[in-house]
Scaffold this motif. Structure first.
Motif, PDB file in Angstrom:
ATOM      1  N   THR A   1      -0.098  69.140  65.745  1.00 35.74           N
ATOM      2  CA  THR A   1       0.671  70.298  65.677  1.00 35.74           C
ATOM      3  C   THR A   1       0.585  70.418  64.100  1.00 35.74           C
ATOM      4  O   THR A   1       0.751  71.844  63.253  1.00 35.74           O
ATOM      5  CB  THR A   1       1.051  71.394  66.174  1.00 35.74           C
TER       6      THR A   1
ATOM      7  N   PRO B   1      -0.082  73.235  59.246  1.00 33.71           N
ATOM      8  CA  PRO B   1       0.375  73.721  60.958  1.00 33.71           C
ATOM      9  C   PRO B   1      -0.455  75.084  60.829  1.00 33.71           C
ATOM     10  O   PRO B   1      -1.224  75.291  62.215  1.00 33.71           O
ATOM     11  CB  PRO B   1       1.886  74.179  60.690  1.00 33.71           C
ATOM     12  N   ILE B   2      -0.697  76.178  59.603  1.00 34.39           N
ATOM     13  CA  ILE B   2      -1.087  77.196  59.761  1.00 34.39           C
ATOM     14  C   ILE B   2      -3.026  76.903  60.025  1.00 34.39           C
ATOM     15  O   ILE B   2      -3.270  77.690  60.909  1.00 34.39           O
ATOM     16  CB  ILE B   2      -1.481  78.291  58.737  1.00 34.39           C
TER      17      ILE B   2
ATOM     18  N   VAL C   1      -3.424  76.298  63.317  1.00 35.71           N
ATOM     19  CA  VAL C   1      -3.358  77.796  64.413  1.00 35.71           C
ATOM     20  C   VAL C   1      -4.644  78.474  64.398  1.00 35.71           C
ATOM     21  O   VAL C   1      -5.373  78.403  65.332  1.00 35.71           O
ATOM     22  CB  VAL C   1      -2.245  78.237  63.793  1.00 35.71           C
TER      23      VAL C   1
ATOM     24  N   ILE D   1      -1.251  86.534  62.883  1.00 35.25           N
ATOM     25  CA  ILE D   1      -2.303  85.636  62.242  1.00 35.25           C
ATOM     26  C   ILE D   1      -3.798  86.071  61.414  1.00 35.25           C
ATOM     27  O   ILE D   1      -4.416  86.254  60.471  1.00 35.25           O
ATOM     28  CB  ILE D   1      -2.352  84.114  62.569  1.00 35.25           C
TER      29      ILE D   1
ATOM     30  N   THR E   1      -2.354  83.860  70.081  1.00 39.95           N
ATOM     31  CA  THR E   1      -3.325  83.644  68.371  1.00 39.95           C
ATOM     32  C   THR E   1      -4.844  83.227  67.966  1.00 39.95           C
ATOM     33  O   THR E   1      -4.852  82.599  67.687  1.00 39.95           O
ATOM     34  CB  THR E   1      -2.598  82.391  68.189  1.00 39.95           C
TER      35      THR E   1
END
Lengths: 292, 388, 262
Positions: free
Chosen positions: C50, C72-73, C76, C105, C168
């Motif tokens: 992650t 991490p973004i 995701v 997001i 997400t």
């Protein structure tokens, strides 16, 4: 007389509240007391002065100019001074000392550029006085209180009713979970510093206009009292900051009314001391509370 | 990395601190040895000194003293010095610190051919006994402490005592016909002392002409003056007697203009300066102060001093600055009176008995070495102090 | 073609090798578990996937994209979301707000839209709210929309954390000890819930101590010990693997949880 002093207290109290909110915002997100805040407040007022005096902008453009430059300065304080420390895993105390150091640097720069003397500042809201319940009240007090209050409400709506605000609250409550859910934590921290700095800039401008002068030391006392207000109300809590600011503002004017002007600086801190004895986390603060 | 940052931070703090007090303790000697005539055999300079805060919080006062004394010494040297000997002015920076002032006094007492000091500001109450032991005349242009001249028989005060100045302020209120007084005083020794003094004065006078309707102790500086003004307004004050510095008087006045446009504001002689007028702008128009000095006077001596001071500093001299100028005048005249003798006791006696007429008027001293001054009510009009 | 593939990934903390050249894969639609004794490096693997930890060697590929050492973004956005061993909900927010954080997001308006509440802003907000409601209803949390997360029963808090991960838009859900601290009844409910997620098309990767859960739900199992893979296979294969039994013997009554090092 009582009414008059109450209005005096509320007017100055909303300014304290506006500055206190900045302490609370940054504390909420970083668990850090940001001591640059009082110098950013001063910087904000000086930027309006620069806009009017040197860039020959009209007053509204000058305020906009100040909001942008001061807000940006707030972001830079974090990006250059604090973010590197976070990345290296430095302790909170290093970060706090850094903010104290940066605060001195900002004020010193202002001193070098503008001197430490009183500088006149345009009076934006001088519309004379009116009578209310036998009291003489200056319009500027009412306008200052109203502007500060509108901003506080707007800020509160932004944080509680928009998804960017939601993201801010998420970062405050669980930074790691926020990151893993796709929130750009660094962007949110920057935004928080921007909002804190911009609200301080407005508070500084309102005070400078209220007093009709500014000087590089103008943030010293206000900064401390606003910090006291934030802690009094429960640091990290937005309504708490507002309440703390108003309480300190009103109790100060009441102190002048009943005790005399030399008690003015003592009241805020005596009150803080007493409240913390009874409620160690502030009036609206909760133990381990992370709510803004 | 953390360590490096801490070091960097520490370094920055040190650098900024050093920068603030960069002008070291070295005396800025302004020996204008252009003397001519007189005794051709002895050209040893006669030394006198001015000490005041050239840096720090009160630097504006010291800088004024310094410039004024230089003008006076230069004038004497242009006229041939004293008995053909040039006058050398030693200029010291007291840095707004008592310790620094004391160190300067010790340095000065070790000088040869040295005959007197004008000034001291922060250290006035610390240096008097030392100068008295060494028989060096000290003439203060600014001391407001009651005990200043009590330190010894070498301590003279050209500044009016607090009672004399307060009487001057009361006269201002009376002249303006607004005798219901609201006293606003600073919460330090000076402010409280001034207020107590005012009460005593009114008791002595039988309290006929004036009435104190309200008294407000203030913390000064950047406080919100509205609460104080509300109190004055409710008490029905006509005149505000300001026992505080101009950095409180200006903010107070600005606020008062909105709520109490008719309030007559009387400040002390310390507000008779350029910064007060510049910063106060239109709001301080009509403010009154008692003064022994009027820059607008037609007197040729005053004109010479004001023009010279403006040329050197681009400012109009303040009342305290003018007093420093006269203090140096008194000192040099006393030295010159004792032709070539330069006996310290004789010089002291000459100062005590002087009949010097300076830009601030008569500079005579009472038995206990306090100046006996005559104040005139002054008022701000069109951006300058004029006679009321 | 695997949805997620780890190729010889290694993580060192100073001299300690926490994860040592580990390889595994998760195929589209599978439920895969990683098990192992305390300190085997399971949570470290999750943190590597992650983006919380950088990896020292190897590569992680998700959906044909290299995701190792990305933020991490980025991860995701690529379609991976996770839950935490110790629940990390936004406890002082309402249930629906928790889920809306997950949809953040996909937000398609900017600061000024928010400031002036433009039409775009209002539309986006409405869509996001509707999506959050849909998600919550689809996993039977519809009745709790306006409750504060803090006030939900433990089992539902787990479920809410998964809902937030779903919001997400993730294709792969990584669940870190989802059954930790649950009673048998709650565990049973959770099993059914995870199966229903699989039925909806989600791919799931689990770390779990509860053998009952792991054996019942997993399509395949990887076993780790001291940072290395010591076995892999179907639940029945793993149950009879002598290496696995040996690894667990010294620590058979494992109750204490591995410290989550995030």
């Amino acid at each position: 007389m009582f009414v008059e002093q109450l209005i005096n207290g509320l007017a100055i109290g909303t300014i304290y509240a506006l500055v206190a909110v900045g302490y609370s915002l940054v504390f909420g997100i970083l668990r850090l007391v940001n001591f640059t805040h009082s110098s950013v407040y001063t910087l904000g007022a000086f930027m309006v002065y620069v806009g009017v005096e040197y860039l020959h902008l009209n007053i509204f453009l000058a305020i906009l100019f100040s909001l942008v430059t001061t807000g940006f300065a707030g972001v830079m304080i974090d990006k250059m001074g604090l973010e590197p420390l976070r990345k290296k895993g430095a302790s909170k105390i290093s970060a706090m000392i850094t903010t104290i150091g940066l605060s001195y640097i900002i004020i010193n720069c202002l001193n070098i550029a503008f001197g430490s003397q009183i500088i006149r500042f345009p009076d934006l809201f001088n519309y004379g006085t009116f009578k209310l319940l036998g009291a003489t009240i200056a319009w500027q007090q009412v306008i200052i209180g109203a502007v500060a209050l509108i901003l506080l409400v707007a800020l509160s709506i932004f944080i509680n009713r928009t998804r960017i605000g939601l993201a801010m609250r998420a970062v405050q409550q669980e930074p790691s979970a926020a990151a893993i859910n796709g929130i750009n934590v660094n962007m949110i921290i920057s935004l928080t510093f921007f909002l804190g700095a911009a609200s301080a800039a407005i508070a500084g401008t309102l005070i400078a206009s209220y007093n009709q002068y500014l000087r590089s030391s103008m943030g010293d006392i206000v900064g401390l009292k606003a910090f006291a207000a934030a802690v009094l109300g429960g640091i990290g809590s937005l309504p708490g900051s507002v309440l703390g600011g108003l309480i300190i503002g009103v109790s100060e004017s009441m102190a002048v009314y009943k005790l005399g002007g030399s008690y003015i600086d003592m009241v805020a801190f005596s009150l803080l001391f007493l409240v913390l004895l009874i409620r160690p986390y502030g009036i609206l603060g909760r133990k381990g509370s992370t709510k803004v | 990395m953390k360590k490096k940052l801490c070091m960097l931070l520490a370094l920055l703090l040190v650098v900024t601190t050093l920068g603030a007090c960069g002008n070291g303790a070295a005396p800025a000697s302004t020996a204008s040895a252009s003397a001519s005539g007189g005794n051709p055999t002895d050209k040893t300079p006669i030394k006198v000194a001015v000490a005041g805060p050239l840096t720090g919080n009160y630097s504006e006062y010291g800088i004024g003293f310094d410039a004024a004394c230089k003008i006076m010494v230069d004038k004497w040297n242009k006229d041939g010095g004293i008995n053909g000997r040039p006058i050398e002015l030693l200029s010291y920076d007291e840095k707004s610190s008592t310790e620094e002032g004391l160190a300067i006094a010790q340095l000065l007492c070790g000088e040869d051919n040295f005959y007197g000091v004008v000034g001291h500001f922060s250290a006035s109450m610390a240096v008097g006994t030392l100068y008295t032991e060494e028989r060096v005349p000290l003439i203060s242009a600014s001391s407001s402490s009651a005990g200043f001249t009590g330190q010894g028989d070498c301590c003279f005060r050209l500044n009016a005592t607090i009672s004399t100045e307060t009487m001057g302020m009361l006269e201002c209120a009376k002249t303006a016909g607004k005798t219901k007084l609201g006293v606003v005083y600073l919460n330090n020794d000076w402010g409280r002392n001034a207020y107590d003094n005012l009460k005593t004065l009114l008791q002595e006078k039988g309290n006929e002409d004036w009435e104190i309707v309200d008294a407000e102790e203030i913390a000064g500086g950047d406080m919100d003056y509205n609460a104080v003004i509300s109190n004055l307004n409710a008490a029905g004050a006509e005149t505000a007697i300001m026992f505080c510095y101009y950095d409180s008087v200006v903010p107070f006045t600005i606020k008062a203009r909105t709520v109490m446009p008719d309030l007559n504001i009387v400040c002390g002689v310390n507000c008779y300066n350029d910064t007060f007028l510049k910063v106060g702008g239109k709001d301080v128009e009509g403010c009154m102060a008692p003064s022994v000095f009027a820059a607008v006077s037609d007197d040729p001596d005053v004109k010479y001093f004001v023009d010279e001071y403006k040329a050197r500093t681009t400012q109009v001299p303040s009342s305290l600055t003018a007093q420093a100028y006269d203090a140096m005048g008194v000192l040099l005249t006393a030295i010159a009176e004792n032709n070539g003798e330069l006996d310290k006791e004789a010089i002291l006696k000459s100062i005590q008995n002087n009949d010097y007429k300076g830009v601030t008027g008569s500079c005579s001293f009472s038995e206990n070495r306090d100046a006996t001054r005559n104040f005139s009510p002054m008022v701000v009009s069109n951006g300058q102090w004029i006679y009321y | 073609m695997a949805l997620l593939e780890a190729k010889g990934i290694t993580k060192k903390f100073g001299g300690l090798v926490a994860v040592d050249k580990l390889s595994f894969e998760v195929k589209q639609g599978e439920i895969v578990s990683i098990i192992g004794p305390n300190g085997a490096g399971k949570t470290t693997v999750f943190n590597m996937i992650t983006g919380i930890y950088e990896i020292d060697e190897g590569e992680i590929v998700f959906d044909n994209k290299v995701i190792s050492n990305k933020s991490p973004i980025y991860i995701v956005e690529a379609g991976i979301s996770r839950t935490f061993q110790n629940i990390r909900l936004f406890k002082q927010m309402r249930v629906i707000e928790n889920v809306m954080v997950g949809t953040h997001i996909k937000t398609n308006y900017n600061f000024f839209d928010a400031l002036f509440r433009t039409k775009r802003f209002r539309n986006e907000e409405r869509k996001a709210t509707q999506k959050a409601i849909d998600i919550l209803e689809s996993i039977d949390l519809g009745d709790y929309i306006n409750d504060y997360a803090n006030n939900l029963p433990y089992g539902l808090q787990r479920r809410l954390e998964i809902a937030r991960a779903i919001a997400t838009g993730a294709k792969l859900l990584i669940l870190d000890e989802p059954a930790a601290g649950m009673n048998p009844q709650e565990s049973e409910n959770l099993l059914n819930f995870i199966r229903s997620l699989q039925a909806k098309g989600y791919t799931i990767l689990i770390i779990e101590h509860d053998m009952n859960v792991v054996m019942n739900i997993s399509d395949r199992i990887y076993v780790m010990d001291y940072g290395k893979r010591i076995a892999n296979g179907t639940p029945s294969e793993i149950a009879s693997n002598p290496d696995v039994i040996k690894a667990y013997l010294g620590d058979a009554s494992e109750i204490l949880e591995e410290d989550d090092a995030v």
